[in-house]
Design a protein around this motif. Structure first.
Motif, PDB file in Angstrom:
ATOM      1  N   ASP A 127       0.957  -1.220   0.105  1.00 15.96           N
ATOM      2  CA  ASP A 127       0.156   0.248  -0.133  1.00 15.96           C
ATOM      3  C   ASP A 127       0.858   1.177   0.012  1.00 15.96           C
ATOM      4  O   ASP A 127       2.156   1.090   0.250  1.00 15.96           O
ATOM      5  CB  ASP A 127      -0.836  -0.040   1.281  1.00 15.96           C
ATOM      6  CG  ASP A 127      -2.070   0.851   1.267  1.00 15.96           C
ATOM      7  OD1 ASP A 127      -1.950   1.792   0.307  1.00 15.96           O
ATOM      8  OD2 ASP A 127      -2.643   1.053   2.387  1.00 15.96           O
ATOM      9  N   GLU A 176      -5.439  -2.451  -1.697  1.00 15.00           N
ATOM     10  CA  GLU A 176      -4.717  -3.753  -1.954  1.00 15.00           C
ATOM     11  C   GLU A 176      -5.780  -4.447  -2.889  1.00 15.00           C
ATOM     12  O   GLU A 176      -5.364  -5.251  -3.586  1.00 15.00           O
ATOM     13  CB  GLU A 176      -4.139  -4.411  -0.718  1.00 15.00           C
ATOM     14  CG  GLU A 176      -3.270  -3.646   0.105  1.00 15.00           C
ATOM     15  CD  GLU A 176      -3.751  -2.879   1.041  1.00 15.00           C
ATOM     16  OE1 GLU A 176      -4.649  -2.299   1.045  1.00 15.00           O
ATOM     17  OE2 GLU A 176      -2.925  -2.484   2.014  1.00 15.00           O
ATOM     18  N   ARG A 227     -10.555  -7.770   7.360  1.00 18.32           N
ATOM     19  CA  ARG A 227     -11.230  -7.533   6.120  1.00 18.32           C
ATOM     20  C   ARG A 227     -10.026  -7.298   5.078  1.00 18.32           C
ATOM     21  O   ARG A 227      -8.877  -7.499   5.068  1.00 18.32           O
ATOM     22  CB  ARG A 227     -11.907  -6.112   6.258  1.00 18.32           C
ATOM     23  CG  ARG A 227     -11.203  -5.206   6.561  1.00 18.32           C
ATOM     24  CD  ARG A 227     -11.765  -3.587   6.693  1.00 18.32           C
ATOM     25  NE  ARG A 227     -10.586  -2.860   7.179  1.00 18.32           N
ATOM     26  CZ  ARG A 227      -9.383  -2.481   6.721  1.00 18.32           C
ATOM     27  NH1 ARG A 227      -9.500  -2.669   5.686  1.00 18.32           N
ATOM     28  NH2 ARG A 227      -8.755  -1.318   7.173  1.00 18.32           N
TER      29      ARG A 227
HETATM   30  N1  GLY Z   1      -4.977  -0.281   2.777  1.00 15.85           N
HETATM   31  C1  GLY Z   1      -5.172  -0.182   4.121  1.00 15.85           C
HETATM   32  C2  GLY Z   1      -6.426  -0.539   4.625  1.00 15.85           C
HETATM   33  O1  GLY Z   1      -7.132  -1.008   3.966  1.00 15.85           O
HETATM   34  O2  GLY Z   1      -6.711  -0.292   5.925  1.00 15.85           O
END
Ligand code: GLY
Ligand code: AMP
Length: 426
Positions: free
Chosen positions: A212, A292, A287
């Motif tokens: 990320d 991503e 979750r």
């Molecule tokens: N990409 C980080 C999150 O979903 O919290």
């Protein structure tokens, strides 16, 4: 089977797009969804945390499976409510969701099963937190313990700045009740990676790795956001590290959740810092990650609905995860001003031209339809995602697609995936 997907972000558009490809799917409902999910199924005007109404809708529409995208309804017990009504639900129960909803709980659990994470302390009173931070002369990381839309974490190189942030979180309650408890932890150095796994209570199936880009600015500068882009796979996570992460992080945590009597089921997401001393946990999410999920699901070849059902039934060992070997890159287009104040309702053009490009998907996040036009409706507006023969080609294609799209004030980072490209060159 009829499926109800709960949520309205880029993650949910990616999930809806992927579910649509399943032969097992009859009707797909998305509550509340966005302008993008409307092309994959039927948007339903119920908020993602209105569990009672969601349940009522599911019963009336013969929903066989509910998939809960965001953390808030998970922490509030959405899965428990559906299961109690005899409807299969994908995601952890409310108690297991505390792994994300209470960073203090997560720290304690990691300590109890010797999972490597930053040294940290949990505070319930500002005066104690202040005294602790003041006693330190190195960088500190300050975190609101509760849910804060990915914005409740501050890396402070100067303790005075840390005290100031702690006061805003604990006394001014800038994140509401999420700031009732505070975590103060050591700053870890290294490159970050996101490891997501399907977990059915006991079986753990890791997805391909991802990375990320949390800060708003190029070169990882400025405040943290929900995520400004992502790519998969992340070359920093070698095969050897993948097995170490499974053995030393995922397995002990899933075992610990079983010992607590709250078996873990759904997607377990470990946000990791790849330090010189090995992978360490920054946070758990309960979750799919956003963004991503967009590059990960673009690479998943297996039937997602089949996988979700296997998770619910504790039969993950009956499915295989197959992946497109080509990398994928997702660039988030955000509203100008995000993660601070921003305007909504800007007309978005060029969506068709970008979406028509080969191996490109424009996943919607904060969008809505007004008078037949797609308009911005949130901070993160689109997740423009492309697959390429290598990571540089995927990046180039994603940015080519971004170049075709416009809305007033649109902002995006220009360096998504550069860490992976640099690593490959070296
Ligand atoms: N990409 C980080 C999150 O979903 O919290
Ligand atoms: P979290 O929501 O806990 O993942 O934190 C958001 C971001 O803050 C992470 O993606 C990291 O970039 C950063 N961060 C969190 N904890 C630490 C830490 N202990 N050391 C350095 N950076 C951190």
């Amino acid at each position: 089977m009829n499926v109800l997907l709960i949520g309205s972000g880029g993650r949910e558009h990616a999930i809806a797009w992927k579910l649509r490809q399943s032969k097992e799917l009859d009707r797909l409902f998305i509550a509340p969804g966005n302008a993008g999910t409307a092309a994959c199924g039927q948007n339903v005007d119920i908020g993602d945390s209105d569990i009672e109404k969601l349940l009522e809708f599911a019963k009336e529409n013969r929903v066989g499976l509910a998939i809960v995208g965001p953390e808030d309804p998970l922490a509030a017990g959405a899965v428990d409510a559906f299961e109690k009504a005899g409807i299969k639900a994908f995601g952890p129960c409310g108690a297991a969701a505390q792994l994300e909803a209470d960073k203090g709980f997560a720290k304690q659990l990691m300590r109890s099963c010797a999972v490597s994470t930053a040294e940290g302390r949990v505070f319930e009173h500002f005066a104690d937190a202040k005294a602790f931070i003041a006693s330190r002369d190195e960088a500190v990381v300050i975190k609101a313990a509760g849910l804060a839309k990915g914005k409740g974490v501050y890396v402070c190189d100067d303790p005075a700045e840390g005290i100031n942030i702690a006061e805003q979180i604990m006394c001014d309650r800038i994140f509401g009740e999420a700031g009732a408890k505070l975590i103060v932890e050591d700053k870890l150095l290294g490159e970050e990676a996101s490891i997501l796994a399907f977990v059915d209570g006991h079986n753990i199936y890791m997805m391909e790795s991802a990375q990320d880009h949390k800060p708003i600015g190029d070169g990882d500068t400025g405040p943290n956001t929900g995520g400004m882009g992502a790519y998969s796979p992340a070359p920093v996570v070698t095969d050897k590290l993948m097995s170490q992460i499974s053995r030393e992080i995922l397995v002990p945590v899933v075992d610990a959740m079983n010992r607590l009597g709250t078996p873990y089921k759904g997607v377990l997401y470990a946000g990791l810092m790849m330090t010189s001393g090995g992978p360490r946990v920054l946070e758990f999410n309960v979750r799919f990650g956003d963004p991503e999920t967009q590059p990960i699901l673009m690479r998943l070849k297996s039937d997602l609905l089949e996988v979700c059902l296997a998770v619910c039934e504790g039969k993950l060992d009956g499915v295989t995860l197959r992946w497109d070997p080509r990398p994928a890159v997702c660039v988030v287009m955000a509203s100008g001003g995000y993660p601070g104040d921003y305007e909504k309702g800007k007309v978005i053009t060029g969506l068709e031209a970008a979406g028509a490009m080969e191996d490109v998907m424009v996943f919607h996040a904060g969008t809505a339809t007004r008078d037949g036009q797609v308009v911005s409706n949130g901070g993160r507006v689109l997740g423009v995602t492309a697959v390429g023969t290598d990571i540089a080609a995927a990046k180039a294609r994603a940015y080519e697609a971004v170049g075709k799209i416009a809305f007033e004030g649109a902002y995006w980072r220009t360096d998504i995936a550069d860490k992976a490209i640099g690593r490959k060159r070296r």
